[in-house]
Scaffold this motif. Structure first.
Motif, PDB file in Angstrom:
ATOM      1  N   ILE A  38       0.962  -1.305   0.100  1.00  0.00           N
ATOM      2  CA  ILE A  38       0.195  -0.147  -0.068  1.00  0.00           C
ATOM      3  C   ILE A  38       0.976   1.297   0.002  1.00  0.00           C
ATOM      4  O   ILE A  38       1.507   1.318   0.911  1.00  0.00           O
ATOM      5  N   ILE A  39       0.879   2.227  -0.883  1.00  0.00           N
ATOM      6  CA  ILE A  39       1.483   3.290  -1.116  1.00  0.00           C
ATOM      7  C   ILE A  39       0.693   4.741  -0.624  1.00  0.00           C
ATOM      8  O   ILE A  39       1.356   5.579  -0.636  1.00  0.00           O
ATOM      9  N   ALA A  40      -0.522   4.587  -0.636  1.00  0.00           N
ATOM     10  CA  ALA A  40      -1.326   5.751  -0.431  1.00  0.00           C
ATOM     11  C   ALA A  40      -2.827   5.143  -0.205  1.00  0.00           C
ATOM     12  O   ALA A  40      -2.972   3.888  -0.107  1.00  0.00           O
ATOM     13  N   VAL A  41      -3.692   6.070   0.227  1.00  0.00           N
ATOM     14  CA  VAL A  41      -5.293   5.734   0.405  1.00  0.00           C
ATOM     15  C   VAL A  41      -6.225   6.945  -0.468  1.00  0.00           C
ATOM     16  O   VAL A  41      -5.817   7.932  -0.036  1.00  0.00           O
ATOM     17  N   LEU A  42      -6.880   6.190  -1.183  1.00  0.00           N
ATOM     18  CA  LEU A  42      -7.703   7.094  -2.091  1.00  0.00           C
ATOM     19  C   LEU A  42      -9.151   7.262  -1.252  1.00  0.00           C
ATOM     20  O   LEU A  42     -10.017   6.230  -1.561  1.00  0.00           O
ATOM     21  N   PRO A  43      -9.230   7.984  -0.387  1.00  0.00           N
ATOM     22  CA  PRO A  43     -10.867   8.031   0.322  1.00  0.00           C
ATOM     23  C   PRO A  43     -12.181   8.248  -0.523  1.00  0.00           C
ATOM     24  O   PRO A  43     -11.901   8.887  -1.761  1.00  0.00           O
ATOM     25  N   TYR A  44     -13.301   7.890  -0.588  1.00  0.00           N
ATOM     26  CA  TYR A  44     -14.465   8.130  -1.214  1.00  0.00           C
ATOM     27  C   TYR A  44     -15.478   8.705  -0.451  1.00  0.00           C
ATOM     28  O   TYR A  44     -15.346   9.997  -0.494  1.00  0.00           O
ATOM     29  N   ASP A  45     -16.269   7.879   0.014  1.00  0.00           N
ATOM     30  CA  ASP A  45     -17.648   8.597   0.527  1.00  0.00           C
ATOM     31  C   ASP A  45     -18.190   7.396   1.492  1.00  0.00           C
ATOM     32  O   ASP A  45     -18.126   6.413   1.072  1.00  0.00           O
ATOM     33  N   HIS A  46     -19.126   7.999   2.381  1.00  0.00           N
ATOM     34  CA  HIS A  46     -20.000   7.135   2.825  1.00  0.00           C
ATOM     35  C   HIS A  46     -21.005   6.572   2.046  1.00  0.00           C
ATOM     36  O   HIS A  46     -21.500   7.318   0.822  1.00  0.00           O
ATOM     37  N   PHE A  47     -21.300   5.330   2.120  1.00  0.00           N
ATOM     38  CA  PHE A  47     -22.295   4.678   1.377  1.00  0.00           C
ATOM     39  C   PHE A  47     -23.685   5.182   1.710  1.00  0.00           C
ATOM     40  O   PHE A  47     -24.078   5.695   2.561  1.00  0.00           O
ATOM     41  N   GLY A  48     -24.407   5.127   0.612  1.00  0.00           N
ATOM     42  CA  GLY A  48     -25.817   5.450   0.532  1.00  0.00           C
ATOM     43  C   GLY A  48     -26.659   4.004   0.444  1.00  0.00           C
ATOM     44  O   GLY A  48     -26.016   3.199  -0.371  1.00  0.00           O
ATOM     45  N   PHE A  49     -27.680   3.659   1.241  1.00  0.00           N
ATOM     46  CA  PHE A  49     -28.371   2.609   1.169  1.00  0.00           C
ATOM     47  C   PHE A  49     -29.607   2.954   0.058  1.00  0.00           C
ATOM     48  O   PHE A  49     -30.353   3.813   0.400  1.00  0.00           O
ATOM     49  N   ALA A  50     -29.620   2.347  -1.049  1.00  0.00           N
ATOM     50  CA  ALA A  50     -30.554   2.748  -2.178  1.00  0.00           C
ATOM     51  C   ALA A  50     -31.496   1.258  -2.277  1.00  0.00           C
ATOM     52  O   ALA A  50     -31.108   0.232  -2.420  1.00  0.00           O
ATOM     53  N   THR A  51     -32.740   1.596  -2.657  1.00  0.00           N
ATOM     54  CA  THR A  51     -33.733   0.734  -2.968  1.00  0.00           C
ATOM     55  C   THR A  51     -34.475   1.044  -3.972  1.00  0.00           C
ATOM     56  O   THR A  51     -34.850   2.300  -4.319  1.00  0.00           O
TER      57      THR A  51
END
Length: 326
Positions: free
Chosen positions: A138-151
């Motif tokens: 591992i050389i870095a971390v690419l953060p994204y987002d909190h997930f949404g629960f979708a239906t």
């Protein structure tokens, strides 16, 4: 003949430059599209690395699972069939169950807590030690987002609303979260989700908000609950043997560029989430942001997942994760 040679000089020069550019080639497959937030970061990385190495390094991006996807991509990194990737963290838990520590429900209710965790070099070294021993660095971390629960048909406000739904599960811990809420997790790769939603194979999924917009899932999904139950991210992984064999000057440029891009990406991903929520609402989707009271109820309903995961993660890592949110 002299004129011919003169005319050929630019072609010869271009050939030499092309050969120089191919000194090191980074095959960089990704499972998602290149135009969503993490894909933009990957493209930025490619441009900067090629510029800063004066063409000695070429980065070849393969978006949308066009080369490898899912667990096949993990194995490609380990074999050296791909040098680098940013693949969602859940797939790496197959190599090291203790990485599930990042996926525990409501472990990082605020982004700042997650940033404190990934900026702690000692914590990250401990968490990823098993993966590195198996051949990935591992050389870095690419953060994204909190997930949404979708239906497709049902609004999710209380934990009991999840009961009986077939939901896409992303790895062991995420699937355990869904099961604790009474849903049935279904394992599918990212590229399989659109037809699964359209055909009713699944009732819903949990994923970052801007992916739902980019893949036009709003055509099938009608309700989204945006919740801090799980913050998705992409560990920036490289084949360990290839990485250690790089010339030190190039390895330094590549790592520093990955870290720089990942840090800059934090603000971008947050902004893209806000824009995606508003865009989805304009498409007629009911997007609900969990209240603090609702968070508490959902965290309580999924608390058993922490107890189930402790033997494979270890009490020390779990305690450190809890500390980041205090």
């Amino acid at each position: 003949m002299g004129l011919c040679r003169l005319l050929l000089l630019p072609i010869i020069a271009a050939t030499i430059n092309s050969a120089a550019a191919a000194e090191i080639t980074i095959r960089f497959p990704i499972e998602y599209a290149a135009d969503i937030a993490p894909g933009v970061a990957n493209r930025e990385f490619k441009e900067l690395v090629e510029q800063q190495t004066n063409g000695r390094v070429e980065v070849k991006l393969f978006p949308s699972g066009s080369l490898y996807k899912g667990l096949d991509l993990v194995q490609a990194i380990l074999r050296g069939d791909a040098e680098m990737s940013t693949l969602t963290s859940a797939y790496w838990t197959a190599l090291s169950p203790k990485l599930s520590v990042f996926e525990l429900p409501y472990a990082f209710p605020e982004r700042s807590a997650f940033y404190r965790a990934i900026d702690d070099a000692g914590f990250m070294e401990s968490a990823y030690s098993d993966v590195e021993q198996k051949g990935a660095k591992i050389i870095a971390v690419l953060p994204y987002d909190h997930f949404g629960f979708a239906t497709r048909t049902k609004a999710l406000r209380a934990p009991r609303d999840m009961a009986g739904l077939k939901m896409r599960g992303l790895g062991r811990t995420n699937s355990a979260i869904l099961s604790s809420l009474g849903a049935s997790p279904v394992s599918l790769n990212l590229v399989e989700l659109s037809p699964a939603l359209q055909q009713g194979v699944i009732d819903g999924l949990n994923a970052p908000i801007d992916i739902m917009l980019a893949y036009k899932w709003y055509e099938s999904v009608k309700h989204i609950t945006y919740a801090p139950a799980y913050l998705g991210f992409y560990p920036w992984m490289a084949n360990a043997k290839w990485w250690s064999g790089l010339p030190p000057d190039l390895r330094k440029i590549i790592q520093e560029t990955a870290i720089e891009v990942a840090l800059r990406h934090r603000a971008r991903s947050e902004a893209e989430t806000d824009k995606a929520i508003e865009a989805l609402r304009r498409h007629g989707v009911d997007v609900h942001v969990q209240t603090s009271e609702e968070r508490g109820a959902w965290a309580e309903a999924t608390s058993s997942v922490w107890k189930q995961a402790e033997p494979q993660i270890g009490a020390e890592l779990i305690a450190r994760v809890r500390a980041y949110s205090k």
